[in-house]
Design a protein around this motif. Structure first.
Motif, PDB file in Angstrom:
ATOM      1  N   ASN A  74      -2.162  48.693   7.725  1.00  5.54           N
ATOM      2  CA  ASN A  74      -1.428  47.720   6.840  1.00  5.54           C
ATOM      3  C   ASN A  74      -2.060  47.318   5.695  1.00  5.54           C
ATOM      4  O   ASN A  74      -1.536  47.176   4.666  1.00  5.54           O
ATOM      5  N   HIS A 108       4.814  46.315   1.524  1.00  5.83           N
ATOM      6  CA  HIS A 108       5.097  45.183   2.181  1.00  5.83           C
ATOM      7  C   HIS A 108       4.802  43.809   1.385  1.00  5.83           C
ATOM      8  O   HIS A 108       5.321  42.769   2.082  1.00  5.83           O
ATOM      9  N   HIS A 137       4.105  38.785   2.214  1.00  8.68           N
ATOM     10  CA  HIS A 137       3.034  37.493   1.760  1.00  8.68           C
ATOM     11  C   HIS A 137       3.695  36.495   0.846  1.00  8.68           C
ATOM     12  O   HIS A 137       3.434  36.182  -0.182  1.00  8.68           O
ATOM     13  N   ASP A 147       0.098  38.957   7.937  1.00  7.99           N
ATOM     14  CA  ASP A 147       0.358  40.415   8.567  1.00  7.99           C
ATOM     15  C   ASP A 147      -0.057  40.672   9.822  1.00  7.99           C
ATOM     16  O   ASP A 147       0.793  41.308  10.641  1.00  7.99           O
TER      17      ASP A 147
HETATM   18 FE   LIG Z   1      -0.611  42.428   4.011  1.00  3.77          FE
END
Ligand SMILES: [Fe+2]
Ligand code: FES
Length: 540
Positions: free
Chosen positions: A331, A337, A342, A457
């Motif tokens: 991650n 991502h 976020h 996350d």
């Molecule tokens: Fe992240």
């Protein structure tokens, strides 16, 4: 088109979804004709296709529709481009040859006895000149065909090369295997287990590593030790006790153990000899307490990547995370991502880029494009990142970190504490806003921010872990921006063993000099040569 007004926000949301905000121009735009831009490669292929159709039609063998259908079939697979090429050039060459043969045949016919008798000399001369022109045209066409053959051959070779690379990339990526098990080979590394600043005198700092409980404490001289957090008498956690004269005392019946794990005090009974708890090689460096949990002799302590000169450390945060450390590392090694995940924290308002790429400058490190972020994986469980900020809190896309005014340096240590759990140590340094260190409550603030980001996350990574537990594969379809995480996974797969040779190969890899690493191309072929691991180990 009649414009419709949507004064009611709810109705507008239902009609257009969250993105458009009910802009009534949208429908007009959607109805506008679409313009498709073609790349150079597209054009080459289309020209090739058009040529095929033309040749076939000239030869009169197939109808246009039949030719197009065959082409569409061939175009579906890259490897078929060679067939297309042969198809086109052969047809072109045979059409050209047919032209030359026809011209020659006419010349021969014109020069035959019979023809000479029937035709006047002037007419024969004119006829021959015309035929000569026809032959010349056919020869010219032959040259053109030859030039086209060369060009197409070059293009076909490029396509073949591209296809081979894609195939190799695909097979390489598909070799990354995720697992929630902690491979035995992972133990034979030094692990930074706690911030030195958090292991005060007379303090017991418990932590789990590879499913076993350990506790850190300092003796009278300040030397830190690591012993099993489990009393040899009745398995009570020693971390519930206290430090007495540099030894850890069990809270149950008062047995005391040295930093080497030897039991030296047994109150209220005769002292038994040879009673001890396990201990681990333990030392301090770079502000961390390191331990060696492996069965093999400890190697040299690695140098952890430090922030460049001019940085000041602003926060050191420890947190227990209920996900497997590899998933958490993957991650952290993925930046694509951010604008999706976020959206309430650091990537709030970030547009979705057309592409996100990790440009590897070495095997396990490089920089992100278009983000000004340098990142590397430092075996066995650390991620180092340098983030360039155009101004405090603001990231500017399209720059390298080094080109930015301000910087944030982050170190994430993801300790494999126990199955499905990670002990995360986070250290943050900055080369600006030094004054914030003296702001009251700033540590609480940083902890809150880190918690927010991690929270965004965790819900996803915990979901991945759940799917893995049900047998799913988290690397079923990796793409190019997964490069760094896939490289981590391949590195980890390579330490899945406990043999000396394998460990030596992995250690050699992790010790590669900057020069050696930089000389490694990020080309897939080179990568495979650089980290080709199998059951016999890694070839470096
Ligand atoms: Fe992240
Ligand atoms: S359990 Fe530790 S002294 Fe008895």
């Amino acid at each position: 088109m009649a414009h419709r007004c949507w004064p009611d926000p709810e109705a507008r949301f239902k009609r257009f979804g969250k993105d458009s905000g009910g802009n009534f121009f949208l429908e007009a735009f959607q109805a506008a004709p679409q313009v498709r831009l073609r790349s150079t490669e597209d054009r080459c292929r289309s020209q090739l296709a058009d040529l095929t159709v033309l040749n076939e039609r000239l030869a009169g063998r197939q109808t246009t529709w039949q030719i197009r259908t065959r082409l569409e079939y061939l175009k579906t697979r890259r490897r078929n481009w060679e067939s297309i090429y042969e198809y086109v050039t052969k047809a072109d060459a045979s059409a050209t040859l047919a032209m030359i043969e026809e011209a020659n045949r006419k010349v021969e016919a014109a020069l035959s006895e019979e023809s000479r008798e029937r035709t006047s000399v002037v007419a024969l001369k004119t006829q021959l000149v015309e035929l000569q022109q026809e032959v010349n045209a056919a020869h010219q066409r032959l040259h053109l065909t030859q030039a086209r053959v060369d060009f197409n051959m070059q293009r076909i070779n490029e396509l073949k090369e591209e296809a081979t690379q894609l195939e190799r990339m695909r097979s390489m990526l598909s070799t990354a295997e995720s697992t929630l098990d902690m491979e035995p080979g992972l133990r034979n590394f030094w692990y930074p287990t706690a911030f030195s600043s958090k292991v005060d005198a007379n303090m017991l700092v418990p932590f789990d590593l590879f499913g076993e409980p350990w506790v850190l404490f300092r003796n009278e001289t300040g030397v830190v030790s690591c012993v099993k957090d489990e009393c040899a008498h009745r398995a009570c956690p020693l971390s519930l006790g206290k430090v007495v004269d540099g030894k850890v005392q069990c809270p149950y019946h008062g047995w005391e153990y040295t930093g080497a794990g030897e039991c030296v005090t047994m109150p209220s009974t005769v002292q038994c000899l040879g009673i001890r708890v396990s201990s681990l090689p333990c030392t301090e460096q770079d502000g961390f307490v390191w331990v060696w949990p492996g069965s093999q002799p400890p190697t040299e302590l690695p140098a952890l990547a430090q922030p460049p000169k001019g940085f000041t450390m602003h926060a050191e945060i420890e947190v227990e995370v209920p996900v497997e450390h590899g998933l958490l590392l993957e991650n952290l090694l993925d930046l694509a991502h951010a604008p999706f995940t976020h959206t309430s924290t650091f990537a709030k308002g970030w547009p979705i880029p057309d592409f996100v790429k990790f440009k590897a400058a070495r095997l396990l490190g490089g920089n992100w494009d278009p983000y000004p972020i340098d990142m590397s994986f430092e075996p066995p469980c650390c991620v180092v990142s340098l983030i360039g900020l155009s101004q405090p809190g603001k990231i500017k896309r399209g720059l390298r970190a080094g080109e930015c005014e301000n910087h944030l340096h982050q170190l994430h240590v993801c300790l494999p504490s126990k199955k499905g759990h990670t002990r995360l140590l986070y250290r943050m340094s900055m080369d600006f806003m030094d004054w914030t260190r003296s702001v009251p409550g700033i540590q609480r603030f940083w902890r809150y921010i880190a918690g927010q980001v991690l929270g965004e996350d965790l819900v996803l990574v915990a979901g991945q872990q759940d799917r893995m537990e049900r047998g799913s594969d988290t690397w079923a379809n990796p793409v190019s921006y997964d490069k760094l995480a896939v490289r981590y996974r391949r590195w980890r797969n390579s330490v899945d063993g406990d043999s000396n040779e394998q460990q030596a190969a992995v250690a050699a890899l992790t010790r590669m000099s900057a020069g050696e690493l930089f000389s490694m191309s990020e080309d897939v072929a080179d990568l495979e040569e650089g980290l080709a691991c199998d059951s016999n180990g890694c070839s470096v």
